[in-house]
Design a protein around this motif. Structure first.
Motif, PDB file in Angstrom:
ATOM      1  N   THR A  10     -36.821 -14.662   0.331  1.00  0.00           N
ATOM      2  CA  THR A  10     -35.687 -14.971   0.926  1.00  0.00           C
ATOM      3  C   THR A  10     -34.626 -16.187   0.457  1.00  0.00           C
ATOM      4  OG1 THR A  10     -36.368 -16.085   3.069  1.00  0.00           O
ATOM      5  CG2 THR A  10     -36.271 -13.871   3.141  1.00  0.00           C
ATOM      6  N   MET A  11     -35.506 -16.995  -0.391  1.00  0.00           N
ATOM      7  CA  MET A  11     -34.475 -18.071  -1.010  1.00  0.00           C
ATOM      8  C   MET A  11     -33.557 -17.619  -1.805  1.00  0.00           C
ATOM      9  SD  MET A  11     -37.883 -20.388  -2.352  1.00  0.00           S
ATOM     10  CE  MET A  11     -39.337 -20.727  -1.518  1.00  0.00           C
ATOM     11  N   GLY A  12     -32.467 -18.085  -1.720  1.00  0.00           N
ATOM     12  CA  GLY A  12     -31.491 -17.645  -2.557  1.00  0.00           C
ATOM     13  C   GLY A  12     -29.939 -17.737  -1.803  1.00  0.00           C
ATOM     14  N   PRO A  13     -29.220 -17.495  -2.370  1.00  0.00           N
ATOM     15  CA  PRO A  13     -28.899 -16.624  -3.682  1.00  0.00           C
ATOM     16  C   PRO A  13     -28.873 -17.890  -4.948  1.00  0.00           C
ATOM     17  CG  PRO A  13     -26.590 -17.100  -2.878  1.00  0.00           C
ATOM     18  CD  PRO A  13     -27.519 -17.529  -1.868  1.00  0.00           C
ATOM     19  N   ALA A  14     -28.616 -19.168  -4.929  1.00  0.00           N
ATOM     20  CA  ALA A  14     -28.503 -20.090  -5.941  1.00  0.00           C
ATOM     21  C   ALA A  14     -29.788 -20.937  -5.780  1.00  0.00           C
ATOM     22  CB  ALA A  14     -27.223 -21.092  -5.916  1.00  0.00           C
ATOM     23  N   ASP A  34     -29.771 -23.540  -2.751  1.00  0.00           N
ATOM     24  CA  ASP A  34     -30.570 -22.979  -1.803  1.00  0.00           C
ATOM     25  C   ASP A  34     -32.125 -23.111  -1.605  1.00  0.00           C
ATOM     26  OD1 ASP A  34     -28.180 -21.589  -0.469  1.00  0.00           O
ATOM     27  OD2 ASP A  34     -28.069 -20.747  -2.378  1.00  0.00           O
ATOM     28  N   ALA A  35     -32.373 -23.340  -2.927  1.00  0.00           N
ATOM     29  CA  ALA A  35     -33.854 -23.582  -3.302  1.00  0.00           C
ATOM     30  C   ALA A  35     -33.906 -24.374  -4.528  1.00  0.00           C
ATOM     31  CB  ALA A  35     -34.755 -22.570  -3.186  1.00  0.00           C
ATOM     32  N   VAL A  36     -34.912 -25.306  -4.574  1.00  0.00           N
ATOM     33  CA  VAL A  36     -35.089 -26.208  -5.940  1.00  0.00           C
ATOM     34  C   VAL A  36     -36.343 -25.430  -6.584  1.00  0.00           C
ATOM     35  CG1 VAL A  36     -36.533 -27.859  -4.715  1.00  0.00           C
ATOM     36  CG2 VAL A  36     -35.403 -28.388  -6.868  1.00  0.00           C
ATOM     37  N   ILE A  37     -36.484 -25.424  -7.592  1.00  0.00           N
ATOM     38  CA  ILE A  37     -37.305 -25.139  -8.654  1.00  0.00           C
ATOM     39  C   ILE A  37     -37.910 -26.367  -9.638  1.00  0.00           C
ATOM     40  CG2 ILE A  37     -38.234 -23.574 -10.397  1.00  0.00           C
ATOM     41  CD1 ILE A  37     -35.746 -21.785 -10.028  1.00  0.00           C
ATOM     42  N   LEU A  38     -38.886 -27.056  -9.052  1.00  0.00           N
ATOM     43  CA  LEU A  38     -39.310 -28.028  -9.730  1.00  0.00           C
ATOM     44  C   LEU A  38     -40.056 -27.519 -10.940  1.00  0.00           C
ATOM     45  CD1 LEU A  38     -41.033 -30.262  -6.596  1.00  0.00           C
ATOM     46  CD2 LEU A  38     -38.574 -30.263  -7.603  1.00  0.00           C
ATOM     47  N   ASP A  39     -39.596 -28.110 -12.121  1.00  0.00           N
ATOM     48  CA  ASP A  39     -40.193 -27.212 -13.240  1.00  0.00           C
ATOM     49  C   ASP A  39     -41.112 -28.251 -14.033  1.00  0.00           C
ATOM     50  OD1 ASP A  39     -40.383 -25.934 -15.540  1.00  0.00           O
ATOM     51  OD2 ASP A  39     -38.341 -26.002 -16.414  1.00  0.00           O
ATOM     52  N   VAL A 227     -24.137 -23.787  -8.896  1.00  0.00           N
ATOM     53  CA  VAL A 227     -24.307 -23.271  -7.795  1.00  0.00           C
ATOM     54  C   VAL A 227     -23.084 -22.840  -6.946  1.00  0.00           C
ATOM     55  CG1 VAL A 227     -25.138 -23.918  -5.173  1.00  0.00           C
ATOM     56  CG2 VAL A 227     -26.237 -24.950  -7.305  1.00  0.00           C
ATOM     57  N   ALA A 228     -22.116 -23.356  -6.938  1.00  0.00           N
ATOM     58  CA  ALA A 228     -20.755 -22.787  -6.148  1.00  0.00           C
ATOM     59  C   ALA A 228     -20.352 -21.372  -6.582  1.00  0.00           C
ATOM     60  CB  ALA A 228     -19.766 -23.874  -5.767  1.00  0.00           C
ATOM     61  N   ALA A 229     -20.474 -21.495  -7.970  1.00  0.00           N
ATOM     62  CA  ALA A 229     -20.051 -20.030  -8.486  1.00  0.00           C
ATOM     63  C   ALA A 229     -20.894 -18.938  -8.064  1.00  0.00           C
ATOM     64  CB  ALA A 229     -19.845 -20.106  -9.892  1.00  0.00           C
ATOM     65  N   VAL A 230     -22.130 -19.117  -8.109  1.00  0.00           N
ATOM     66  CA  VAL A 230     -23.205 -18.097  -7.684  1.00  0.00           C
ATOM     67  C   VAL A 230     -23.043 -17.798  -6.216  1.00  0.00           C
ATOM     68  CG1 VAL A 230     -25.615 -17.993  -7.485  1.00  0.00           C
ATOM     69  CG2 VAL A 230     -25.013 -18.849  -9.516  1.00  0.00           C
ATOM     70  N   ARG A 231     -23.059 -19.021  -5.390  1.00  0.00           N
ATOM     71  CA  ARG A 231     -22.861 -18.458  -3.872  1.00  0.00           C
ATOM     72  C   ARG A 231     -21.420 -18.060  -3.424  1.00  0.00           C
ATOM     73  NH1 ARG A 231     -24.371 -24.618  -1.340  1.00  0.00           N
ATOM     74  NH2 ARG A 231     -26.503 -24.301  -1.275  1.00  0.00           N
ATOM     75  N   GLU A 232     -20.428 -18.327  -4.160  1.00  0.00           N
ATOM     76  CA  GLU A 232     -19.360 -17.505  -3.957  1.00  0.00           C
ATOM     77  C   GLU A 232     -19.174 -16.027  -4.283  1.00  0.00           C
ATOM     78  OE1 GLU A 232     -14.423 -17.624  -5.260  1.00  0.00           O
ATOM     79  OE2 GLU A 232     -15.822 -19.163  -6.003  1.00  0.00           O
ATOM     80  N   ARG A 280     -25.549 -10.094   3.028  1.00  0.00           N
ATOM     81  CA  ARG A 280     -25.532 -11.199   2.165  1.00  0.00           C
ATOM     82  C   ARG A 280     -24.325 -12.107   3.004  1.00  0.00           C
ATOM     83  NH1 ARG A 280     -21.960  -9.967  -1.440  1.00  0.00           N
ATOM     84  NH2 ARG A 280     -22.123  -7.908  -1.478  1.00  0.00           N
ATOM     85  N   ALA A 281     -23.629 -11.782   4.253  1.00  0.00           N
ATOM     86  CA  ALA A 281     -22.880 -12.177   5.094  1.00  0.00           C
ATOM     87  C   ALA A 281     -23.633 -13.263   5.809  1.00  0.00           C
ATOM     88  CB  ALA A 281     -21.774 -11.425   5.633  1.00  0.00           C
ATOM     89  N   LEU A 282     -24.641 -13.083   6.263  1.00  0.00           N
ATOM     90  CA  LEU A 282     -25.648 -13.927   7.115  1.00  0.00           C
ATOM     91  C   LEU A 282     -25.626 -15.294   6.584  1.00  0.00           C
ATOM     92  CD1 LEU A 282     -28.400 -11.226   7.965  1.00  0.00           C
ATOM     93  CD2 LEU A 282     -26.245 -11.861   9.527  1.00  0.00           C
TER      94      LEU A 282
END
Length: 282
Positions: A10-14, A34-39, A227-232, A280-282
């Motif tokens: 359930t992580m996401g969308p960005a 929404d979640a960080v990926i430590l690379d 991030v904002a573009a993906v969330r939108e 997606r609206a939640l």
């Protein structure tokens, strides 16, 4: 009692990548996504990988149980199974609360079995990984598949995943579809690849909207500005939410079977689209 791997992703969308050797960026990346990926893989030079693992351990509390980052919103990308760095990555992770890992260059179901006890996002970014995506997705500890365009083309001996107009080449589109279909057929989530042209937010928005429409549950980012573009793209407009609610209410009143709604014939697939909008609206 379900195990962690039984629970849906359930992580996401960005999802935002952050180099693991840059601990000063950890909190910022987590706050802006929404979640960080430590690379621990591509974002870290070979000479700095041990320092990167140490940085992940160092941000834990003195007792080792109070992490700076929320485990439920943190993914660690580890090096490919079988590589010299993979065992070292797992040894370090065993001393952390992080149990969601992204496996770089995942190529087989057997690779996933080396990660028993972890929730695994399999990054299919080689020819073998794409061809074996269905078998990989079927593994019980796999919770999501992601595809990677540039590493895939490199594994093919190609030069670029995109045409001059910015659209994906046919082979990249095939891989994208194959990974999406494999994930969804297994009841797992699918994550769309990163958009490497960081200043081109309009292009990212177009690609993100296509990801939503195609069924990808999340998209990975390489810069906070994305991030904002993906969330939108993933957030349905209020009019779509209201129409979805009206449609589902009408379906409930109509009972089972096909019915008319605002002059259109409505059946099962259309109702599923409406349910997706509300999720997606939640």
């Amino acid at each position: 009692m379900p195990t962690p791997a039984d629970l849906p992703f359930t992580m996401g969308p960005a999802l935002l990548f952050c180099p693991a050797d840059r601990p000063e960026r950890y909190s910022k990346a987590a706050d802006r996504s929404d979640a960080v990926i430590l690379d621990l893989e591509d974002a870290v030079a070979p000479a700095d990988k041990q320092r990167a693992r140490g940085a992940i351990l160092a941000q834990l509390g003195a007792a080792g149980d109070t992490p700076e980052l929320e485990p439920s919103r943190t993914i660690v990308r580890v090096n490919p199974v079988g590589s010299a760095e993979f065992g070292k990555d797992l040894h370090s992770l065993a001393h952390t609360p992080y149990r969601t890992v992204m496996v770089a260059k995942a190529e087989s179901a057997e690779d996933m079995r080396a990660l028993d006890g972890y929730r695994v996002i399999a990054l299919c970014e080689t020819a073998a990984g794409v061809l074996n995506a269905a078998a990989i997705a079927a593994e019980p500890n796999v919770v999501a598949l992601m595809w990677g365009a540039e590493d895939l083309l490199a594994s093919l001996g190609g030069l670029s995943s995109r045409n001059d107009d910015g659209g994906y080449r046919a082979v990249a589109l095939h891989a994208r579809s194959a990974v999406l279909l494999a994930a969804k057929a297994a009841g797992k989530e699918a994550i769309d690849a990163v958009y490497v042209n960081i200043p081109d937010l309009d292009g990212l928005a177009v690609e993100s909207r296509d990801a939503v429409a195609s069924g990808f549950g999340a998209k990975a980012c390489i810069h906070p500005s994305q991030v904002a573009a993906v969330r939108e793209a993933y957030a349905p407009v209020p009019e779509a939410v209201e129409e979805a609610r009206e449609l589902l209410d009408a379906a409930s009143a109509a009972g089972s079977g096909v019915f008319q709604f605002k002059g259109k014939m409505i059946d099962g697939p259309i109702l599923k689209h409406a349910e997706s909008v509300l999720r997606r609206a939640l």
